[in-house]
Design a protein around this motif. Structure first.
Motif, PDB file in Angstrom:
ATOM      1  N   VAL A 133       1.730   0.801 -12.579  1.00 32.80           N
ATOM      2  CA  VAL A 133       0.924   1.288 -13.704  1.00 32.80           C
ATOM      3  C   VAL A 133       1.806   1.497 -14.933  1.00 32.80           C
ATOM      4  N   LYS A 134       2.934   2.190 -14.737  1.00 32.81           N
ATOM      5  CA  LYS A 134       3.823   2.491 -15.858  1.00 32.81           C
ATOM      6  C   LYS A 134       4.394   1.222 -16.470  1.00 32.81           C
ATOM      7  N   ILE A 186      -8.352   5.959  -6.142  1.00 29.19           N
ATOM      8  CA  ILE A 186      -7.984   5.401  -7.445  1.00 29.19           C
ATOM      9  C   ILE A 186      -7.515   6.493  -8.399  1.00 29.19           C
ATOM     10  N   HIS A 187      -8.111   7.680  -8.325  1.00 35.25           N
ATOM     11  CA  HIS A 187      -7.709   8.745  -9.247  1.00 35.25           C
ATOM     12  C   HIS A 187      -6.250   9.148  -9.017  1.00 35.25           C
ATOM     13  N   GLN A 188      -5.772   8.987  -7.789  1.00 36.11           N
ATOM     14  CA  GLN A 188      -4.359   9.282  -7.528  1.00 36.11           C
ATOM     15  C   GLN A 188      -3.459   8.236  -8.177  1.00 36.11           C
ATOM     16  N   ILE A 189      -3.883   6.979  -8.155  1.00 32.09           N
ATOM     17  CA  ILE A 189      -3.106   5.910  -8.798  1.00 32.09           C
ATOM     18  C   ILE A 189      -3.122   6.082 -10.307  1.00 32.09           C
ATOM     19  N   ALA A 190      -4.249   6.572 -10.862  1.00 30.87           N
ATOM     20  CA  ALA A 190      -4.404   6.724 -12.316  1.00 30.87           C
ATOM     21  C   ALA A 190      -3.727   7.968 -12.859  1.00 30.87           C
ATOM     22  N   GLU A 191      -3.224   8.837 -11.984  1.00 33.36           N
ATOM     23  CA  GLU A 191      -2.640  10.113 -12.438  1.00 33.36           C
ATOM     24  C   GLU A 191      -1.480   9.917 -13.403  1.00 33.36           C
ATOM     25  N   VAL A 192      -0.715   8.838 -13.226  1.00 33.49           N
ATOM     26  CA  VAL A 192       0.468   8.624 -14.066  1.00 33.49           C
ATOM     27  C   VAL A 192       0.156   7.759 -15.282  1.00 33.49           C
ATOM     28  N   ALA A 193      -1.098   7.325 -15.437  1.00 31.51           N
ATOM     29  CA  ALA A 193      -1.446   6.394 -16.510  1.00 31.51           C
ATOM     30  C   ALA A 193      -1.555   7.108 -17.857  1.00 31.51           C
ATOM     31  N   GLU A 217       0.845  -1.192   0.000  1.00 34.23           N
ATOM     32  CA  GLU A 217       0.000   0.000   0.000  1.00 34.23           C
ATOM     33  C   GLU A 217       0.884   1.247   0.000  1.00 34.23           C
ATOM     34  N   ASP A 218       1.492   1.496  -1.154  1.00 37.19           N
ATOM     35  CA  ASP A 218       2.393   2.632  -1.299  1.00 37.19           C
ATOM     36  C   ASP A 218       2.122   3.272  -2.660  1.00 37.19           C
ATOM     37  N   LEU A 219       1.791   4.564  -2.664  1.00 34.55           N
ATOM     38  CA  LEU A 219       1.373   5.223  -3.895  1.00 34.55           C
ATOM     39  C   LEU A 219       2.491   5.243  -4.935  1.00 34.55           C
ATOM     40  N   THR A 220       3.721   5.503  -4.515  1.00 35.55           N
ATOM     41  CA  THR A 220       4.844   5.533  -5.451  1.00 35.55           C
ATOM     42  C   THR A 220       5.032   4.178  -6.127  1.00 35.55           C
ATOM     43  N   LEU A 221       4.924   3.104  -5.328  1.00 35.65           N
ATOM     44  CA  LEU A 221       5.067   1.753  -5.875  1.00 35.65           C
ATOM     45  C   LEU A 221       3.944   1.444  -6.858  1.00 35.65           C
ATOM     46  N   LYS A 222       2.740   1.844  -6.527  1.00 33.18           N
ATOM     47  CA  LYS A 222       1.612   1.578  -7.420  1.00 33.18           C
ATOM     48  C   LYS A 222       1.741   2.384  -8.719  1.00 33.18           C
TER      49      LYS A 222
END
Length: 738
Positions: free
Chosen positions: A429-430, A451-458, A420-425
């Motif tokens: 995604v990448k 989820i929108h925070q995880i999708a920011e880099v998508a 549960e780490d945003l940077t890792l997630k």
């Protein structure tokens, strides 16, 4: 008689309703005859995929029995289903909702008893040929036959699940089953509602033979041409309830075990024990009379109404896609992470959904861990003779894995189950977008990160979605599907379909911190912690919520989930949702002492002898050193129900906020999510039905009282205040019908 002859009989059969007016619906019961003196009774409910028993069938069955009474040339009869994949799935539960009184429901039961008694009284040998589900009233009908033959097929299940709806079998099941297999076996089946596979049913004596589907009708026909059997309980069945002393022991043990499990919250279990005991001690007629009476009373009970509402809700949800678009085709699943969650997700994707699963982990140890987890669950099924060796091998071949993304270009859905780490997630995604197809869905199993925070880099955010499983994955029935604002409708529909294939009940929830389940759980857990710090003993808190109806107490739950997990989730909720989620500062103190919960061997409880060294009779014990660590002098000052309501009110208030904010789409989804995700007491129907039962105005009043005593965190949300002022309920249609 051969199966081909049955097909000929079907073509030449004469419905018992054929002589009636054209406007009368076709009968679900069709009689045909063969030259060797056999009657064939086909059960095939028109325009329905499943056979269910309905009150309107009483006249049709009576017509069948009247026709059979006129025949003097019959040697036997086979009762079978006209459906390809089910015998009778039970009674149509909707007819119970039409009952306005206990007397009406009792009359339904009495009519069913009379019809099955007439079936049992037929002078020739009747045999039920069972393939597929044979449940509830379906099994009661089969028990009224003189013999039963079922198939070995996986879909064949036999059981009396009425207790799961807050009821008891009402058409003779409480009387015939104990006389057939003994009291101990019958109580186990009826009190738990569990369904038996064919071979297990044969071993217990519920059926006489268990055969391949291809010869089911031939075997049933051969048996039907033999004399009616005389039943005798086996020695073991007699010893376990076939005599007065044995019955006394069995009933005493069953009552104690049931009370420990239900804590008096499910009146159906007490009724089952009383009805079965009455029938065995005072005779079948007395037993049947009491069975019908108690059935009628239970139908009108709030517990049964709540449990039936859950049944209707989940049945309706099975037909929903979660979105307006069509789901895309899936052939292969990718799983990132071979830990406990990744292993569980891999298992249900392979064993339940039947997909090829490719696991990616940073180490081979992670891959081996997921493989071993999958094998361990399959091996348990093999030992229980649910799976054969060859089937275990086939299931194992569905899993593969490695430390690279090789092969991910063929994957349709990737389910991420890393830390549960945003940077890792973001990294996941990448990497997936770099190695998978452009249309591959990225589903993140996060318990708190928006989820929108995880999708920011998508690069393709429309393919990103949350898919929140609960631990252990193979057991917990709920999945939260969390689209962010940019998630496509096709992505939503696809993961909803996948979750159902995995054997889950999915609810689509809003992209908010904690989503729904963890969001309503957090204030409940916080309040338990406040009570603990006020001096309430750990076991008193846990027992209070067990008595209220939760499957585990809040302190035990925190140990099971992991104190370290709670320490990570709570700050996120406080940051995103506000100070009302700020709980007492206990996590750091416990973690500094090495207390993560069960996984570390100690938390609020101590868990000596973990794993293979744990003794079977060893129970967890409260670690009293926690009191000193937290500066507490434990002493009971508040009664259990007051404690339970204080914790539960926080959950109710937050559930109403979630509905108001659109985190859950309906009260129905909120109730199902709380019951399947947290274990909210099913007999209360879920948070929203429980608030309707209490009265929204009463809930608001109690929240204000608690706010005066314990602080602003108890202030009722605007939605509840407005509903109380307007006299509204969460289920208005049901209120109008009452």
């Amino acid at each position: 008689m051969h199966t081909q002859q049955v097909e000929k009989n079907r073509a030449e059969s004469v419905s018992v309703s054929a002589s009636q007016a054209v406007s009368v619906p076709p009968s679900a019961f069709t009689l045909s005859y063969s030259d060797n003196g056999l009657a064939w009774l086909c059960i095939d409910v028109p325009n329905e995929s499943m056979n269910t028993l309905q009150s309107v069938f009483a006249e049709q069955v009576s017509a069948v029995l009247a026709e059979l009474a006129q025949r003097t040339d019959l040697q036997g009869m086979v009762v079978y289903s006209g459906k390809d994949d089910n015998f009778i799935a039970g009674a149509d539960i909707h007819m119970l909702a039409d009952c306005q009184s206990a007397e009406e429901a009792q009359a339904l039961a009495t009519k069913g008893q009379q019809l099955f008694a007439a079936l049992e009284a037929l002078p020739f040998h009747t045999v039920a040929a069972i393939h597929g589900p044979c449940l509830g009233g379906g099994l009661e009908l089969a028990l009224a036959c003189h013999s039963r033959v079922c198939t070995e097929a996986t879909i064949t299940r036999l059981g009396l699940p009425e207790v799961q709806l807050g009821l008891l079998p009402g058409s003779g099941g409480t009387q015939r089953l104990p006389r057939l297999i003994g009291v101990a076996g019958a109580l186990d089946m009826i009190l738990t509602g569990k369904a038996l596979r064919g071979k297990k049913a044969r071993a217990l004596g519920v059926v006489d033979e268990c055969v391949p589907q291809s010869i089911l009708l031939d075997v049933a026909a051969k048996r039907a041409l033999t004399p009616k059997p005389t039943r005798h309980l086996s020695w073991s069945a007699r010893a376990m309830g076939g005599n007065a002393l044995g019955r006394s022991v069995v009933f005493d043990q069953a009552a104690k075990k049931t009370q420990a499990k239900t804590r008096g919250n499910y009146p159906a279990t007490d009724a089952i024990l009383t009805v079965i005991k009455t029938g065995l001690e005072q005779g079948m007629d007395k037993g049947l009379a009491l069975e019908a009476k108690r059935f009628g009373e239970l139908v009108m009970s709030p517990e049964s109404a709540a449990l039936r509402s859950i049944f209707f809700a989940t049945t309706a949800m099975k037909k929903e896609r979660g979105a307006n678009d069509e789901p895309m085709a899936i052939q292969r699943i990718g799983v990132l992470g071979g830990g406990l969650m990744g292993g569980g997700i891999s298992h249900v994707s392979a064993a339940k959904a039947g997909y090829q699963v490719q696991i990616k982990d940073i180490s081979n140890d992670g891959i081996l861990n997921a493989m071993a987890y999958h094998y361990g669950l399959l091996e348990k099924q093999r030992q229980r003779k649910i799976l054969r060796n060859t089937q275990v091998q086939q299931q194992m071949l569905r899993l593969s894995g490695g430390t690279t993304y090789r092969g991910f270009e063929k994957v349709d859905v990737v389910i991420e189950a890393v830390f549960e780490d945003l940077t890792l997630k973001h990294q996941m995604v990448k990497e997936v977008e770099a190695h998978a197809k452009p249309e591959t869905i990225f589903a993140t199993n996060t318990s708190s990160l928006p989820i929108h925070q995880i999708a920011e880099v998508a690069a393709r955010p429309d393919n990103v979605i949350g898919l929140h499983y609960f631990s252990p994955v193979e057991k917990m029935p709920l999945v939260e599907v969390i689209p962010h604002q940019g998630t496509s409708e096709s992505t939503i529909a696809t993961v909803v379909k996948l979750a159902k294939q995995q054997g889950k009940t999915p609810i689509v929830v809003g992209d908010s911190a904690g989503f729904y389940v963890n969001r309503i759980l957090a204030p409940y857990m916080n309040e338990a912690a406040y009570l603990l710090l006020s001096g309430e003993p750990i076991e008193h808190l846990d027992n209070a919520l067990l008595d209220f109806g939760f499957p585990v107490g809040p302190i035990t739950l925190l140990d099971e989930v992991g104190i370290d997990i709670g320490a990570k989730i709570m700050p996120i909720l406080v940051q995103e949702l506000g100070e009302r989620f700020q709980g007492p500062d206990v996590f750091d103190v416990l973690l500094n002492d090495g207390r993560k919960g069960r996984k570390s061997g100690k938390g609020f409880y101590r868990y000596a002898g973990q794993g293979r060294h744990k003794k079977a009779d060893e129970k967890k014990q409260v670690d009293k050193r926690v009191y000193k660590l937290l500066g507490i002098r434990p002493e009971r000052n508040v009664d259990g129900h007051t404690l339970a309501m204080r914790c539960t009110l926080m959950m109710l208030n937050e559930a109403a906020r979630c509905l108001d904010e659109g985190v859950v789409q309906s009260a129905r989804d909120g109730d199902v999510g709380a019951i399947f995700g947290i274990g909210f007491p099913p007999f209360l129907g879920g948070p929203f039905r429980y608030m309707d039962q209490l009265g929204v105005a009463s809930v608001v009043a109690q929240l204000y009282q608690h706010a005066d005593l314990y602080g602003e965190r108890f202030l009722p949300c605007e939605r509840l205040v407005a509903m109380a002022q307007a006299g509204q309920v969460f289920y208005p249609a049901e209120a109008e019908s009452q």
